[in-house]
Design an enzyme around this catalytic site. Sequence first.
Site, PDB file in Angstrom:
ATOM      1  N   ARG A   1      55.365  68.688  34.287  1.00 28.38           N
ATOM      2  CA  ARG A   1      55.832  67.297  34.209  1.00 28.38           C
ATOM      3  C   ARG A   1      55.591  66.623  35.550  1.00 28.38           C
ATOM      4  O   ARG A   1      55.131  65.487  35.631  1.00 28.38           O
ATOM      5  CB  ARG A   1      57.319  67.220  33.811  1.00 28.38           C
TER       6      ARG A   1
ATOM      7  N   ASP B   1      48.180  43.868  32.789  1.00 29.59           N
ATOM      8  CA  ASP B   1      47.728  44.721  31.690  1.00 29.59           C
ATOM      9  C   ASP B   1      46.225  44.486  31.562  1.00 29.59           C
ATOM     10  O   ASP B   1      45.781  43.426  31.133  1.00 29.59           O
ATOM     11  CB  ASP B   1      48.468  44.355  30.395  1.00 29.59           C
TER      12      ASP B   1
ATOM     13  N   TYR C   1      51.117  41.671  24.387  1.00 28.36           N
ATOM     14  CA  TYR C   1      51.044  42.662  23.316  1.00 28.36           C
ATOM     15  C   TYR C   1      52.424  42.796  22.646  1.00 28.36           C
ATOM     16  O   TYR C   1      53.447  42.831  23.327  1.00 28.36           O
ATOM     17  CB  TYR C   1      50.601  43.998  23.930  1.00 28.36           C
TER      18      TYR C   1
HETATM   19  C1  LIG Z   1      47.735  48.759  22.444  1.00 32.41           C
HETATM   20  C2  LIG Z   1      48.178  47.986  23.614  1.00 32.41           C
HETATM   21  C3  LIG Z   1      49.327  48.365  24.346  1.00 32.41           C
HETATM   22  C4  LIG Z   1      50.201  49.532  23.947  1.00 32.41           C
HETATM   23  O1  LIG Z   1      49.517  50.739  24.086  1.00 32.41           O
HETATM   24  P1  LIG Z   1      49.788  52.046  23.171  1.00 32.41           P
HETATM   25  O2  LIG Z   1      48.788  53.007  23.690  1.00 32.41           O
HETATM   26  O3  LIG Z   1      49.559  51.634  21.748  1.00 32.41           O
HETATM   27  O4  LIG Z   1      51.197  52.454  23.417  1.00 32.41           O
HETATM   28  C5  LIG Z   1      49.643  47.619  25.466  1.00 32.41           C
HETATM   29  N1  LIG Z   1      48.907  46.542  25.842  1.00 32.41           N
HETATM   30  C6  LIG Z   1      47.822  46.147  25.142  1.00 32.41           C
HETATM   31  C7  LIG Z   1      47.055  44.950  25.608  1.00 32.41           C
HETATM   32  C8  LIG Z   1      47.416  46.845  24.014  1.00 32.41           C
HETATM   33  O5  LIG Z   1      46.350  46.432  23.331  1.00 32.41           O
END
Ligand SMILES: *Cc1c(COP(=O)(O)O)cnc(C)c1O
Length: 379
Positions: free
Chosen positions: A46, A170, A98
């Site tokens: 971990r 993001d 998202y």
């Molecule tokens: C899919 C997505 C997420 C979440 O990711 P997961 O791997 O599904 O948990 C976050 N931000 C964006 C822009 C995404 O497309």
Amino acid sequence: MKRKTKMVHGGITGDKVTGAVSVPIYQVSTYKQEAAGKHSGYEYSRTGNPTRYALETVIADLENGTAGFAFGSGMSAISAVMMLLNAGDHIIMTDDVYGGTYRLMTKVLNRYNIEHTFVDTSNPDKVKEAIQPNTKALYIETPTNPLLKITDIQAMSNIAKENNLLLIVDNTFATPYWQQPLDLGADIIVHSATKYIGGHSDVVAGLVVVKTESLAEDLHFVQNSVGGVLGPQDSWLLMRGIKTLALRMEAIEKNTHDIVQFLKEHPKVGTIYYPGLPNHKGHHIAKQQASGFGGMISFDVGSAAAADKVLEGTSFFTLAESLGAVESLISVPAKMTHASIPKERRNELGIVDGLIRVSVGIEDSEDLIEDLKQALNKI
Ligand SMILES: *Cc1c(COP(=O)(O)O)cnc(C)c1O
């Protein structure tokens, strides 16, 4: 090292002991210690695992950060970043983040008194207006889903610096191949590596990259405390994905461009959302801050019934949620990813019933266009 080379030679490559050119999958939870507390850098998986660490170093390299962290999903990665905040802190976020991020803020972290304000971050003045005395972070997504709205990362960085806020980006849609937000002043990058980085619709994973040593220390503390780490097999799959990320993104970019040219001429297609189009609202910023426009296109075919016809009619576009894979995917946000948003709000945002979203893959663009053409002709 240039980006393409970094994807193959960045981070930790191969195995010093055997000469294996691929990093071994260290399927292990614990490590033998020479004496109590005396070990070779690993004590428990971990806290650290060599396969995961190799992935964490290559993503840090690609984003020009000091350290990377791998998690069991994009949401797990985003949650870990939110754990850097304290109860009573406030965060400003892109209004069409998202859906999972929206849910995390409004249904989970609100219970821990982490406050949020959603604003249209494509307008820097709105961001400035939303700053409160307890605002600690600014969280943006660019481009967004499904309307591909663009936020100016440099402008956000200026606001963040003036107000002592952490800037979190993001970077899932652009990938580090097209866009490197840390170079534009961001502090933390998050990725759903489930999408382009994995790239083959076979792994769910999340990645974080931080700019400073101090953030690296804080985030490693959270990662080790909260858990949610990515396993060695999936870490290895992501490293394999990264080796072809440049090739995939180039192929996707070209296909997307060709498909947009076709859609532009089609009489059944209304508004097209794609940052590469000169009439897209964020086009000039997208062009400045990223070297590619990505593989997502949304377009309006006028009604839910028309959208259904297209979805039923395609054979190379798989009807599915998610994005960023080698195979092209198609979806109707109003009925799928954005169904939980009230219809009125959806219409305000522009996520109308006839809006179709495609994630372009690496197939031959002539086949993809032919497929869309015969499906659109069924309307
Ligand atoms: C899919 C997505 C997420 C979440 O990711 P997961 O791997 O599904 O948990 C976050 N931000 C964006 C822009 C995404 O497309």
